[in-house]
Design a protein around this motif. Sequence first.
Motif, PDB file in Angstrom:
ATOM      1  N   ARG A 289      47.178  13.294 -30.553  1.00  0.00           N
ATOM      2  CA  ARG A 289      46.227  12.249 -30.198  1.00  0.00           C
ATOM      3  C   ARG A 289      46.935  10.892 -30.286  1.00  0.00           C
ATOM      4  NH1 ARG A 289      40.828  10.656 -33.394  1.00  0.00           N
ATOM      5  NH2 ARG A 289      39.792   9.645 -31.640  1.00  0.00           N
ATOM      6  N   PHE A 290      46.689  10.051 -29.317  1.00  0.00           N
ATOM      7  CA  PHE A 290      47.279   8.708 -29.246  1.00  0.00           C
ATOM      8  C   PHE A 290      48.795   8.724 -29.082  1.00  0.00           C
ATOM      9  CE2 PHE A 290      43.394   7.828 -31.981  1.00  0.00           C
ATOM     10  CZ  PHE A 290      42.640   7.297 -30.934  1.00  0.00           C
TER      11      PHE A 290
ATOM     12  N   LEU B 248      46.613  13.715 -20.813  1.00  0.00           N
ATOM     13  CA  LEU B 248      46.462  12.331 -21.268  1.00  0.00           C
ATOM     14  C   LEU B 248      45.032  12.074 -21.733  1.00  0.00           C
ATOM     15  CD1 LEU B 248      48.553  10.292 -18.638  1.00  0.00           C
ATOM     16  CD2 LEU B 248      49.284  11.274 -20.802  1.00  0.00           C
ATOM     17  N   VAL B 249      44.055  12.588 -20.989  1.00  0.00           N
ATOM     18  CA  VAL B 249      42.656  12.377 -21.387  1.00  0.00           C
ATOM     19  C   VAL B 249      42.388  13.043 -22.733  1.00  0.00           C
ATOM     20  CG1 VAL B 249      40.237  12.872 -20.854  1.00  0.00           C
ATOM     21  CG2 VAL B 249      41.790  12.190 -19.022  1.00  0.00           C
ATOM     22  N   LYS B 250      42.755  14.316 -22.809  1.00  0.00           N
ATOM     23  CA  LYS B 250      42.470  15.110 -24.006  1.00  0.00           C
ATOM     24  C   LYS B 250      43.032  14.472 -25.270  1.00  0.00           C
ATOM     25  CE  LYS B 250      44.190  19.311 -23.683  1.00  0.00           C
ATOM     26  NZ  LYS B 250      44.352  20.723 -23.267  1.00  0.00           N
ATOM     27  N   ASN B 251      44.175  13.807 -25.125  1.00  0.00           N
ATOM     28  CA  ASN B 251      44.855  13.261 -26.299  1.00  0.00           C
ATOM     29  C   ASN B 251      44.796  11.737 -26.369  1.00  0.00           C
ATOM     30  OD1 ASN B 251      46.133  15.788 -27.440  1.00  0.00           O
ATOM     31  ND2 ASN B 251      46.834  15.890 -25.327  1.00  0.00           N
ATOM     32  N   SER B 252      44.015  11.111 -25.520  1.00  0.00           N
ATOM     33  CA  SER B 252      43.991   9.631 -25.471  1.00  0.00           C
ATOM     34  C   SER B 252      45.423   9.102 -25.460  1.00  0.00           C
ATOM     35  CB  SER B 252      43.263   9.036 -26.674  1.00  0.00           C
ATOM     36  OG  SER B 252      41.963   9.525 -26.754  1.00  0.00           O
ATOM     37  N   ALA B 253      46.256   9.764 -24.681  1.00  0.00           N
ATOM     38  CA  ALA B 253      47.683   9.447 -24.717  1.00  0.00           C
ATOM     39  C   ALA B 253      48.053   8.428 -23.642  1.00  0.00           C
ATOM     40  CB  ALA B 253      48.497  10.716 -24.529  1.00  0.00           C
TER      41      ALA B 253
ATOM     42  N   SER C  93      41.319  20.118 -28.369  1.00  0.00           N
ATOM     43  CA  SER C  93      41.035  18.866 -27.676  1.00  0.00           C
ATOM     44  C   SER C  93      40.561  17.823 -28.668  1.00  0.00           C
ATOM     45  CB  SER C  93      39.994  19.104 -26.593  1.00  0.00           C
ATOM     46  OG  SER C  93      39.852  17.937 -25.803  1.00  0.00           O
ATOM     47  N   TYR C  94      40.074  16.709 -28.150  1.00  0.00           N
ATOM     48  CA  TYR C  94      39.684  15.598 -29.027  1.00  0.00           C
ATOM     49  C   TYR C  94      38.352  15.836 -29.714  1.00  0.00           C
ATOM     50  CZ  TYR C  94      37.038  14.194 -24.850  1.00  0.00           C
ATOM     51  OH  TYR C  94      36.205  14.172 -23.768  1.00  0.00           O
TER      52      TYR C  94
ATOM     53  N   ILE D 179      42.882   6.895 -16.998  1.00  0.00           N
ATOM     54  CA  ILE D 179      42.597   8.312 -16.769  1.00  0.00           C
ATOM     55  C   ILE D 179      41.359   8.655 -17.587  1.00  0.00           C
ATOM     56  CG2 ILE D 179      43.533  10.628 -16.709  1.00  0.00           C
ATOM     57  CD1 ILE D 179      45.108   8.540 -15.053  1.00  0.00           C
TER      58      ILE D 179
ATOM     59  N   GLY E  98      45.049   7.876 -21.074  1.00  0.00           N
ATOM     60  CA  GLY E  98      43.830   8.662 -21.199  1.00  0.00           C
ATOM     61  C   GLY E  98      42.780   7.876 -21.952  1.00  0.00           C
ATOM     62  N   PHE E  99      41.555   7.893 -21.423  1.00  0.00           N
ATOM     63  CA  PHE E  99      40.477   7.098 -22.011  1.00  0.00           C
ATOM     64  C   PHE E  99      39.380   8.005 -22.544  1.00  0.00           C
ATOM     65  CE2 PHE E  99      36.302   5.179 -21.788  1.00  0.00           C
ATOM     66  CZ  PHE E  99      36.503   4.030 -22.532  1.00  0.00           C
ATOM     67  N   ILE E 100      39.022   7.808 -23.797  1.00  0.00           N
ATOM     68  CA  ILE E 100      37.884   8.519 -24.379  1.00  0.00           C
ATOM     69  C   ILE E 100      37.014   7.471 -25.046  1.00  0.00           C
ATOM     70  CG2 ILE E 100      37.185  10.127 -26.195  1.00  0.00           C
ATOM     71  CD1 ILE E 100      39.833  11.628 -25.577  1.00  0.00           C
TER      72      ILE E 100
END
Lengths: 332, 332
Positions: free
Chosen positions: A236-237, A264-269, B58-59, B242, B273-275
Motif C-alpha cells: 500500500r502506498f 495501482l488502485v488496489k495499493n494506492s500506489a 486488496s485495500y 487511476i 491509484g486513488f482510493i
Amino acid sequence: MIQTILLKNRPIGTPKLSDFEFKETDKDLTIQDGELLLETAYVSVDPYLRGRMSDAKSYIPSFELNKPIQCGIVAKVIASKNKNFSSGDFVTGMLLWQTKQVSTGEGLLKVDDSKAPLSAYLGVLGMTGLTAYLGLNEIGKPKAGETLVVSGAAGAVGSVVGQIGKILGLTVIGIAGTDEKVNLLKTKFGFDAGINYNTSKDISEDIAKAAPNGVDIYFDNVGGPISDAILFNINRFARLVICGAISVYNATETPKSLCVQPFLVKNSALMQGFIVSNYSEKFPEAMSHLSQWLAQEKLTYSETVVHGFEKIPEAFIALFEGKNKGKMIVKL
Amino acid sequence: MIQTILLKNRPIGTPKLSDFEFKETDKDLTIQDGELLLETAYVSVDPYLRGRMSDAKSYIPSFELNKPIQCGIVAKVIASKNKNFSSGDFVTGMLLWQTKQVSTGEGLLKVDDSKAPLSAYLGVLGMTGLTAYLGLNEIGKPKAGETLVVSGAAGAVGSVVGQIGKILGLTVIGIAGTDEKVNLLKTKFGFDAGINYNTSKDISEDIAKAAPNGVDIYFDNVGGPISDAILFNINRFARLVICGAISVYNATETPKSLCVQPFLVKNSALMQGFIVSNYSEKFPEAMSHLSQWLAQEKLTYSETVVHGFEKIPEAFIALFEGKNKGKMIVKL
C-alpha cells in the motif's frame, strides 16, 4: 585531425554500427573571444541517447540526421579566450561525439581531478549519481526500514540507487542479468539480496521471498517483464520510480505488458516518470551528499571503460546487451 | 420478514445472479441500549464491490462467503436506543444488503432530505462525489486552462469529475460508450467534447482532435484500451488519476495492455491509484464544495434507479454492461 561521429540513420530496433558515420577533417578549429577549445577526454554513453536517435516527440529534441551526437563528456581546455576557464582545466557538460570542439563555456562545469577521478564526473558525481539520488528521494521518498527493489541494479544508476538506499536505512534488493552481477551487488555494493532475472524461474516469487514485508519503493531502469513481476509484490502506498525502460527502447512496436492500473488502485500506489533535468534546483544538494559519501567511502562505483574514440558506437550498442558493469565510459 | 443477500460464490469473470443467494427470516430484530433499528431505503451498487467479491489481497477485506454483502446505503431509523439518532432520521453509511438491520450508529451520518434527495447522499453528496472531487484535486491537481479527459464519463463518478473540471476552468473531454451518453455529456453536464469509444475508429486520434493542446489530466475509471489510447496524447507533467479499471475487473487472467513506463518517462508523467478513504480528513472540505455547487445548480447528476430489494444483484451486474447512466441506485 578532428574526428566526429554523426547519426547516419535513425536506428530501427537495436542500433547498429551502420547507423553511425565517422567523419574526419584536417581543418583547424579557431576560437573567438569568450570561447574555449576543448579536447575530449571521457565520453559517457547512456541508454537514454537511444530515445534521442528516434524522431518521436519526447522531452528533449531528437538528434538531427547527419549531425554529431551530443552527450555527457569530460574535456580538457586546450585554449581559452574565456575568463572563467584556463588552459589545462577539465570541464564537464553536454558536448559532441567529436575529438576536439569549440564551446562558449555555457553549461560547462569545471571539475577537479584531485577530488575524484575525472570519469566519476560522468558517473557517480554526474548525471548518473544525480539521477540515482534525486529519483530515489524525490519520487521514492524513502523512509528507513522500508524495502527498495532496484532493476538494472548492477548498472550505472542502479548500483548507486542501491547504495543510497542502504545509507538511508532501507532493505535493498537488486535485479540483474548474470550471477557475476548479482554477486557484485552483494559483495561490492552492499545490497541485501540479488535476483538473476535470466535464471530465475519466477521473478515475482523470488521478489516475494527476498522482500517478505513487500516492496515499498521500486526503482525501475528496465520496464518489461521484470517490472510486471514487481506489481504482484507492492505494498500500500508504494512508489514506483520510472527512470528508464531499457528493455523496450529498441522495440519496433509499442510493447505490451501487464495492465498496471488495477495494481495501482488496489495499493494506492504511485508510478512516476523521472527525468533528472526537471530537478536542477536540487543538484547542489544532491552533489554535496554524493561527494561526501564518496569521500567517506560509503559510496563506491563500477566502470566499464572502453578505449578509443572509434569505439563509442560499439560501447553504446553494448549497453543494450548488458555488457557493462556500472557506468559505461569511453576514454580517449 | 427480513430479506438478506449473501455472497454465495466468488464470481469468476462477470458476476452472475447465481453468485448471490437470497435468505429470508421471520425472526424479529431487537435493539439493545445504544443501538438503532434501520430500514433500508436506498442501496448503492458500485463497481468496486467486484474487488471485494474476490479473495485477492486488496485495500479492504474480501467479503466472506455466505455472509451479507456490505455497501453504501441510506436507511431510515425506525427505532432508536441511541441518543444521537431518533426514529424517523435518515442515515447513510456502510450497511448490509438487508431490508432491516441493527446498528450501533458507528460510522453512520445523518442526512437531510430537505437539502437534497436522499439518493444524492449515495451519489454526488456521497462516496461518488467525494471520489470525483478528491481524485481530481488531490492527484489531478488541476490548473485553469488545462485539458482533462475523463473515461467512464457518463458514469456516477465521471459525470461529476467533468462538471468539477468545468467549474475549475478546464477543457473537459469525456469518453463514453453510446451516442446517447456522449450527447448527455455535452448537453447535461457541460463537457466540451465527447467520444463514443464503441464507434470511434481510432480513440487516440479522436482524443488528439478533441484535445489539440494535449492532455494534462486523465481521470481513469476504466483501464484497458481506452486508457492505452490516452498515453499517446499526454503532455509533459501529465497526471493520470487511476480511480477504477472497470474494463478489467472481471478479467480471469491479469490483462495485458500497453507498456506505460516509456510514456511516463518521456513525459515526466504521474500515474497514481486513488482510493477515497485515504483522504477522509478532506471529506468536510469536499462536501462543503459539493453541497454548495449542487445548491447553486453548478452541479447536476444522473441516476439510474432500479426498484425493489430483489433487483440489487441485477443492478450490480448491469454496471459491467454500462447499462447505467450516472449513479446506479436501488430503491426499496
